[in-house]
Write a protein that holds these residues in place. Sequence first.
Motif, PDB file in Angstrom:
ATOM      1  N   ALA A 103       0.826  -1.215   0.000  1.00 26.94           N
ATOM      2  CA  ALA A 103       0.000   0.000   0.000  1.00 26.94           C
ATOM      3  C   ALA A 103       0.857   1.260   0.000  1.00 26.94           C
ATOM      4  CB  ALA A 103      -0.936   0.000   1.213  1.00 26.94           C
ATOM      5  N   THR A 104       1.936   1.252   0.781  1.00 24.26           N
ATOM      6  CA  THR A 104       2.779   2.447   0.850  1.00 24.26           C
ATOM      7  C   THR A 104       3.631   2.620  -0.396  1.00 24.26           C
ATOM      8  OG1 THR A 104       4.371   1.133   2.157  1.00 24.26           O
ATOM      9  CG2 THR A 104       2.868   2.571   3.373  1.00 24.26           C
ATOM     10  N   ILE A 105       4.170   1.534  -0.924  1.00 24.72           N
ATOM     11  CA  ILE A 105       4.979   1.621  -2.148  1.00 24.72           C
ATOM     12  C   ILE A 105       4.100   2.012  -3.331  1.00 24.72           C
ATOM     13  CG2 ILE A 105       6.294   0.268  -3.823  1.00 24.72           C
ATOM     14  CD1 ILE A 105       7.484  -1.260  -1.416  1.00 24.72           C
ATOM     15  N   ILE A 106       2.917   1.415  -3.426  1.00 21.93           N
ATOM     16  CA  ILE A 106       1.984   1.764  -4.503  1.00 21.93           C
ATOM     17  C   ILE A 106       1.624   3.246  -4.421  1.00 21.93           C
ATOM     18  CG2 ILE A 106      -0.408   1.466  -5.294  1.00 21.93           C
ATOM     19  CD1 ILE A 106      -0.049  -1.540  -4.430  1.00 21.93           C
ATOM     20  N   SER A 107       1.301   3.713  -3.213  1.00 24.22           N
ATOM     21  CA  SER A 107       0.944   5.124  -3.034  1.00 24.22           C
ATOM     22  C   SER A 107       2.111   6.041  -3.390  1.00 24.22           C
ATOM     23  CB  SER A 107       0.516   5.377  -1.585  1.00 24.22           C
ATOM     24  OG  SER A 107      -0.594   4.578  -1.222  1.00 24.22           O
ATOM     25  N   ALA A 108       3.308   5.643  -2.963  1.00 25.34           N
ATOM     26  CA  ALA A 108       4.497   6.466  -3.219  1.00 25.34           C
ATOM     27  C   ALA A 108       4.802   6.556  -4.712  1.00 25.34           C
ATOM     28  CB  ALA A 108       5.701   5.900  -2.469  1.00 25.34           C
ATOM     29  N   ILE A 109       4.712   5.431  -5.405  1.00 23.97           N
ATOM     30  CA  ILE A 109       4.957   5.440  -6.849  1.00 23.97           C
ATOM     31  C   ILE A 109       3.859   6.222  -7.560  1.00 23.97           C
ATOM     32  CG2 ILE A 109       5.050   3.981  -8.910  1.00 23.97           C
ATOM     33  CD1 ILE A 109       6.462   1.863  -7.205  1.00 23.97           C
ATOM     34  N   ALA A 110       2.621   6.092  -7.082  1.00 18.03           N
ATOM     35  CA  ALA A 110       1.487   6.786  -7.702  1.00 18.03           C
ATOM     36  C   ALA A 110       1.623   8.307  -7.615  1.00 18.03           C
ATOM     37  CB  ALA A 110       0.181   6.343  -7.058  1.00 18.03           C
ATOM     38  N   VAL A 111       2.264   8.807  -6.544  1.00 16.04           N
ATOM     39  CA  VAL A 111       2.441  10.262  -6.418  1.00 16.04           C
ATOM     40  C   VAL A 111       3.728  10.734  -7.084  1.00 16.04           C
ATOM     41  CG1 VAL A 111       1.064  10.403  -4.314  1.00 16.04           C
ATOM     42  CG2 VAL A 111       3.560  10.121  -4.136  1.00 16.04           C
ATOM     43  N   GLY A 112       4.454   9.814  -7.741  1.00 14.28           N
ATOM     44  CA  GLY A 112       5.592  10.215  -8.553  1.00 14.28           C
ATOM     45  C   GLY A 112       6.968   9.976  -7.982  1.00 14.28           C
ATOM     46  N   MET A 113       7.073   9.206  -6.893  1.00 12.08           N
ATOM     47  CA  MET A 113       8.402   8.934  -6.342  1.00 12.08           C
ATOM     48  C   MET A 113       9.135   7.903  -7.188  1.00 12.08           C
ATOM     49  SD  MET A 113       7.929   8.703  -2.202  1.00 12.08           S
ATOM     50  CE  MET A 113       6.725   9.703  -1.332  1.00 12.08           C
TER      51      MET A 113
END
Length: 271
Positions: free
Chosen positions: A175-185
Amino acid sequence: MGESEIIYIIKMIIIGLVQGFTEPIPVSSSGHVMIASEILGLGEQGFTFAILTNTASLLAILYIYRQDIVRLISNSIYYLKTNNIQYKSDFRFVCFIVIGTIPAAVLGIILNDYIAENVSMGTIAVMLFVTGIALWLIRNMKGIKGEGEISFKDAWIVGLGQAVALTPGISRSGATIISAIAVGMKQDTALRFSFLLYIPVSLGGVVLGFSDFLNEPNKSDLAIPYLSAFIATLFMTYFAMRWFMGIMKNGKLVYFTYYCFIVGTLLLIFF
């Protein structure tokens, strides 16, 4: 030590290995521990066991990221003392970790008992499908944001992702990696932010649950099985995390999509 005690210790080691292997990777460690416990006929593991194995995973993650942790803390202190712009990026990163911790910390305190009482194999299966779909959606995303380019909004969104992962079947790391990649990290930034975000939440859970651990009525009888599970979790988390870091480096998160779909389907069929 009787045969039944030896078998019980072996089962607890297996549970520890499952916890350790699934904690870093995006497939839900809590869901897999419940599945493994059901298959092995152990029933639901108690809060004390969860604290113990989570502590083992936490120690492994702390060891892997020890240099980053020391750098972030020392540079943040230097920035507060000197206001030197050289250390501002690390100070901001620490602030964002704190911000990202808030949603899971608050919801964990409020909803922990409710979630624990309302989880079934069906719930885990559905949440694994949700995790798999989310991993599929971000499979080709290549972020551009490094540590110094994260915003308040980014940290908050990733923190909300971690809060959603309180439900067994929703992977915390996923959930955290998906969210982080989704916001452009960038993927390496997403990975580092995800697991540095894991540390305060996990540490808080250990501290809050320490009194329950001390008051466990069967500590002496469970000492060897629990210690065996602790050691198994500690070493397996370390090796699984190193393996997962290689997976992230090569951009192969999509493999976990297939895994989540397969396990979710098997749960719906057999449980």
